[in-house]
Write an enzyme that holds these catalytic residues in place. Structure first.
Site: not given
Ligand code: PBG
Length: 328
Positions: A195, A205, A238, A253, A318
């Site tokens: 990630k 967010r 990782e 991600k 989405y």
């Molecule tokens: C945080 C989390 C995030 C997303 C999924 N889980 C945001 C972050 O790491 O700040 C982002 C997913 C998205 O942008 O669609 N646990």
């Protein structure tokens, strides 16, 4: 002279193209992220994610039924937590009657076969971080302990998988041991393994009001735990660590900008790979389509197909509902 091979023969018409097509999208490919709020009768659109909504639990039921009827059988749950309930350790995340636990139960009540996932601290953190903050830093091992407790709490509520998205070191092992000790041996782990610290998470967010807060002694970003987007080999490290610690599914991600990573992992390991096409990727296409600059459905299908072609077995998106409606 003329070429012996004429590759264009295999592109002559749709019949031959579909016969040799390598990557086929189906409802089985998707994980559907869902945003949940406290209250009744709420279905509110997220400003930076057109046509995507936050649901209260009563309306979540209808949405889950709809997803199931479309053949979408897995959901990732994200809750928007009242500021008053947030603290540094995300204590509310352990509340057996908290919004997350009730959301899991709601989905399972209405649709027992639906696969339910997720676990994260940031929606519960008063600082908007995925870990406990102390002295201007994110404290790794104490965070893992909380994540392990959260995982048990989600498993108790009925989650099939926990999907830690925090990027703390050692969290998969910590969670696996905790689940096993509590006899949740069949609860799986989908690890957000690679990630990246990405600016594409902005709309998410917004949706949860979970961005890092602007305060002294609180890191402004997530760069000390999420990966540097300039790095490629680190993703293998990782992912290997997570697999060795017991991850059943690994994840990359965001999606589109990271398909080289997806292919590296596909070529290196034989575990199922999920790719998260994140909120900013969704917002980008919606905005361009709204202006008439891109053909929404065509670009959506091209993007989703590219993610699967790169090596994804599972796509969190989405667009899941839109894609399934388009291809059915
Ligand atoms: C945080 C989390 C995030 C997303 C999924 N889980 C945001 C972050 O790491 O700040 C982002 C997913 C998205 O942008 O669609 N646990």
């Amino acid at each position: 002279m003329f070429p012996i091979r004429r590759n264009r023969r295999l592109r002559t018409n749709e019949a031959i193209r579909s016969l040799v097509r390598q990557t086929i999208i189906s409802p089985n490919d998707f994980l559907v992220p869902l945003f949940i709020v406290e209250g009744k009768g709420i279905k509110e659109e997220i400003a930076s994610m057109p046509n995507y909504y936050r649901f209260s639990l009563d309306l979540l039921k209808d949405e889950v039924k709809l997803l199931w009827s479309l053949g979408l059988k897995s959901v990732l749950l994200f809750v928007k937590v009242d500021d008053k309930l947030k603290d540094n350790k995300g204590t509310e995340a352990l509340n057996p009657n908290g919004l997350m636990q009730r959301a899991i139960k709601t989905v399972k009540d209405i649709c027992p076969e639906m696969l339910v996932m997720d676990v994260a601290l940031d929606p519960f953190s008063s600082y908007g971080h995925d870990g406990i903050v102390s002295g201007g830093k994110i404290i790794n091992d104490a965070t893992v302990e909380v994540l392990a407790e959260m995982s048990i709490s989600h498993a108790e509520a009925g989650a099939n998988f926990v999907a830690p998205s925090d990027m703390m070191d050692g969290r998969i092992l910590g969670i696996r041991e905790a689940l096993d000790q509590s006899n949740f041996i069949d609860t799986g782990i989908m690890s957000y393994s690679a990630k990246y610290a990405s600016a594409f998470y902005g709309p998410f967010r917004d949706a949860l009001d979970s961005a890092p807060v602007d305060m002294v002694d609180v890191p402004k970003d997530k760069k000390t735990y999420q990966m540097d987007f300039a790095n490629r080999d680190e993703a293998i490290r990782e992912t290997e660590m997570d697999i060795n610690e017991g991850a059943d599914i690994v994840m990359v991600k965001p999606g589109l900008c990271y398909l080289d990573i997806v292919r590296d992992i596909r070529n290196t390991f034989d575990v199922p790979i999920a790719v998260y096409q994140v909120s900013g990727e969704y917002a980008m296409l919606k905005a361009a389509a709204e202006r008439g600059w891109l053909d929404h459905d065509a670009v959506m299908l091209e993007q989703i197909t590219s993610i699967k072609r790169a090596g994804a077995d599972i796509i969190a998106s989405y667009f899941a509902k839109d894609v399934v409606k388009l291809i059915s």
